[in-house]
Write a protein that holds these residues in place. Structure first.
Motif, PDB file in Angstrom:
ATOM      1  N   ASP A  49     -19.780   9.891  -2.877  1.00  0.00           N
ATOM      2  CA  ASP A  49     -19.011  10.747  -1.984  1.00  0.00           C
ATOM      3  C   ASP A  49     -17.551  10.291  -1.983  1.00  0.00           C
ATOM      4  O   ASP A  49     -17.251   9.154  -1.599  1.00  0.00           O
ATOM      5  CB  ASP A  49     -19.593  10.673  -0.571  1.00  0.00           C
ATOM      6  N   VAL A  50     -16.663  11.167  -2.434  1.00  0.00           N
ATOM      7  CA  VAL A  50     -15.251  10.838  -2.600  1.00  0.00           C
ATOM      8  C   VAL A  50     -14.631  10.382  -1.284  1.00  0.00           C
ATOM      9  O   VAL A  50     -13.898   9.391  -1.244  1.00  0.00           O
ATOM     10  CB  VAL A  50     -14.481  12.044  -3.195  1.00  0.00           C
ATOM     11  N   LYS A  51     -14.931  11.070  -0.194  1.00  0.00           N
ATOM     12  CA  LYS A  51     -14.330  10.727   1.103  1.00  0.00           C
ATOM     13  C   LYS A  51     -14.737   9.316   1.533  1.00  0.00           C
ATOM     14  O   LYS A  51     -13.894   8.520   1.954  1.00  0.00           O
ATOM     15  CB  LYS A  51     -14.751  11.753   2.154  1.00  0.00           C
ATOM     16  N   THR A  52     -16.013   8.997   1.399  1.00  0.00           N
ATOM     17  CA  THR A  52     -16.504   7.672   1.779  1.00  0.00           C
ATOM     18  C   THR A  52     -15.891   6.594   0.895  1.00  0.00           C
ATOM     19  O   THR A  52     -15.461   5.538   1.385  1.00  0.00           O
ATOM     20  CB  THR A  52     -18.044   7.624   1.672  1.00  0.00           C
ATOM     21  N   VAL A  53     -15.850   6.851  -0.399  1.00  0.00           N
ATOM     22  CA  VAL A  53     -15.272   5.873  -1.330  1.00  0.00           C
ATOM     23  C   VAL A  53     -13.812   5.628  -0.983  1.00  0.00           C
ATOM     24  O   VAL A  53     -13.361   4.476  -0.936  1.00  0.00           O
ATOM     25  CB  VAL A  53     -15.414   6.342  -2.795  1.00  0.00           C
ATOM     26  N   MET A  54     -13.058   6.675  -0.696  1.00  0.00           N
ATOM     27  CA  MET A  54     -11.634   6.504  -0.396  1.00  0.00           C
ATOM     28  C   MET A  54     -11.406   5.796   0.936  1.00  0.00           C
ATOM     29  O   MET A  54     -10.436   5.065   1.089  1.00  0.00           O
ATOM     30  CB  MET A  54     -10.901   7.843  -0.431  1.00  0.00           C
ATOM     31  N   GLU A  55     -12.286   5.976   1.900  1.00  0.00           N
ATOM     32  CA  GLU A  55     -12.172   5.213   3.149  1.00  0.00           C
ATOM     33  C   GLU A  55     -12.368   3.722   2.855  1.00  0.00           C
ATOM     34  O   GLU A  55     -11.657   2.881   3.405  1.00  0.00           O
ATOM     35  CB  GLU A  55     -13.185   5.720   4.168  1.00  0.00           C
ATOM     36  N   ASN A  56     -13.306   3.419   1.956  1.00  0.00           N
ATOM     37  CA  ASN A  56     -13.529   2.028   1.552  1.00  0.00           C
ATOM     38  C   ASN A  56     -12.347   1.490   0.757  1.00  0.00           C
ATOM     39  O   ASN A  56     -11.959   0.328   0.922  1.00  0.00           O
ATOM     40  CB  ASN A  56     -14.824   1.901   0.757  1.00  0.00           C
ATOM     41  N   VAL A  57     -11.748   2.337  -0.102  1.00  0.00           N
ATOM     42  CA  VAL A  57     -10.555   1.928  -0.853  1.00  0.00           C
ATOM     43  C   VAL A  57      -9.441   1.574   0.123  1.00  0.00           C
ATOM     44  O   VAL A  57      -8.794   0.531  -0.006  1.00  0.00           O
ATOM     45  CB  VAL A  57     -10.095   3.036  -1.836  1.00  0.00           C
ATOM     46  N   GLU A  65      -3.175  -6.131   1.717  1.00  0.00           N
ATOM     47  CA  GLU A  65      -1.793  -5.826   2.122  1.00  0.00           C
ATOM     48  C   GLU A  65      -1.865  -4.994   3.398  1.00  0.00           C
ATOM     49  O   GLU A  65      -1.991  -3.772   3.337  1.00  0.00           O
ATOM     50  CB  GLU A  65      -1.071  -5.077   0.999  1.00  0.00           C
ATOM     51  N   ASP A  66      -1.800  -5.660   4.558  1.00  0.00           N
ATOM     52  CA  ASP A  66      -2.081  -4.986   5.824  1.00  0.00           C
ATOM     53  C   ASP A  66      -1.097  -3.893   6.220  1.00  0.00           C
ATOM     54  O   ASP A  66      -1.434  -3.024   7.008  1.00  0.00           O
ATOM     55  CB  ASP A  66      -2.250  -5.988   6.957  1.00  0.00           C
ATOM     56  N   ASP A  67       0.114  -3.887   5.664  1.00  0.00           N
ATOM     57  CA  ASP A  67       1.060  -2.833   6.049  1.00  0.00           C
ATOM     58  C   ASP A  67       1.158  -1.724   5.003  1.00  0.00           C
ATOM     59  O   ASP A  67       2.046  -0.877   5.084  1.00  0.00           O
ATOM     60  CB  ASP A  67       2.445  -3.411   6.363  1.00  0.00           C
ATOM     61  N   CYS A  68       0.214  -1.659   4.084  1.00  0.00           N
ATOM     62  CA  CYS A  68       0.193  -0.554   3.112  1.00  0.00           C
ATOM     63  C   CYS A  68      -0.534   0.635   3.733  1.00  0.00           C
ATOM     64  O   CYS A  68      -1.187   0.519   4.765  1.00  0.00           O
ATOM     65  CB  CYS A  68      -0.498  -0.977   1.813  1.00  0.00           C
ATOM     66  N   GLU A  69      -0.415   1.784   3.089  1.00  0.00           N
ATOM     67  CA  GLU A  69      -1.140   2.974   3.555  1.00  0.00           C
ATOM     68  C   GLU A  69      -1.549   3.808   2.353  1.00  0.00           C
ATOM     69  O   GLU A  69      -0.808   3.925   1.378  1.00  0.00           O
ATOM     70  CB  GLU A  69      -0.264   3.802   4.489  1.00  0.00           C
ATOM     71  N   VAL A  70      -2.735   4.357   2.431  1.00  0.00           N
ATOM     72  CA  VAL A  70      -3.235   5.331   1.461  1.00  0.00           C
ATOM     73  C   VAL A  70      -3.489   6.599   2.271  1.00  0.00           C
ATOM     74  O   VAL A  70      -4.293   6.606   3.202  1.00  0.00           O
ATOM     75  CB  VAL A  70      -4.542   4.860   0.788  1.00  0.00           C
ATOM     76  N   TYR A  71      -2.772   7.672   1.941  1.00  0.00           N
ATOM     77  CA  TYR A  71      -2.895   8.916   2.688  1.00  0.00           C
ATOM     78  C   TYR A  71      -4.018   9.745   2.087  1.00  0.00           C
ATOM     79  O   TYR A  71      -3.946  10.179   0.951  1.00  0.00           O
ATOM     80  CB  TYR A  71      -1.573   9.694   2.665  1.00  0.00           C
ATOM     81  N   LEU A  72      -5.067   9.925   2.889  1.00  0.00           N
ATOM     82  CA  LEU A  72      -6.228  10.669   2.432  1.00  0.00           C
ATOM     83  C   LEU A  72      -6.032  12.099   2.787  1.00  0.00           C
ATOM     84  O   LEU A  72      -6.347  12.976   2.945  1.00  0.00           O
ATOM     85  CB  LEU A  72      -7.511  10.106   3.046  1.00  0.00           C
TER      86      LEU A  72
END
Length: 72
Positions: A49-57, A65-72
């Protein structure tokens, strides 16, 4: 399946850490972070599941890197 995500990261070294964290996430076949373009390209393994995998990513990236962000 491949998807591209917008990211926010401060330096190239941190981008490399994010790339490694993404690659080591279950369900990710390959990942590439483009620091200059502030993008992450992710190729997913079949049957995940792409959504679940990306939440884990995102969680894995924040661990390195605690101040990074990945915009889903």
């Amino acid at each position: 399946m491949k998807k591209v995500y917008k990211i926010d990261v401060d330096c190239a070294a941190c981008a490399n850490l994010m790339e490694e964290a993404a690659k080591n996430t279950p369900g990710v076949k390959d990942a590439t972070v483009n620091f200059m373009g502030l993008k992450m390209k992710v190729e997913f393994e079949e049957g995940h599941d792409v959504k679940t995998v990306m939440e884990n990513v995102r969680n894995n990236c924040k661990r390195v890197e605690d101040d990074c962000e990945v915009y889903l």
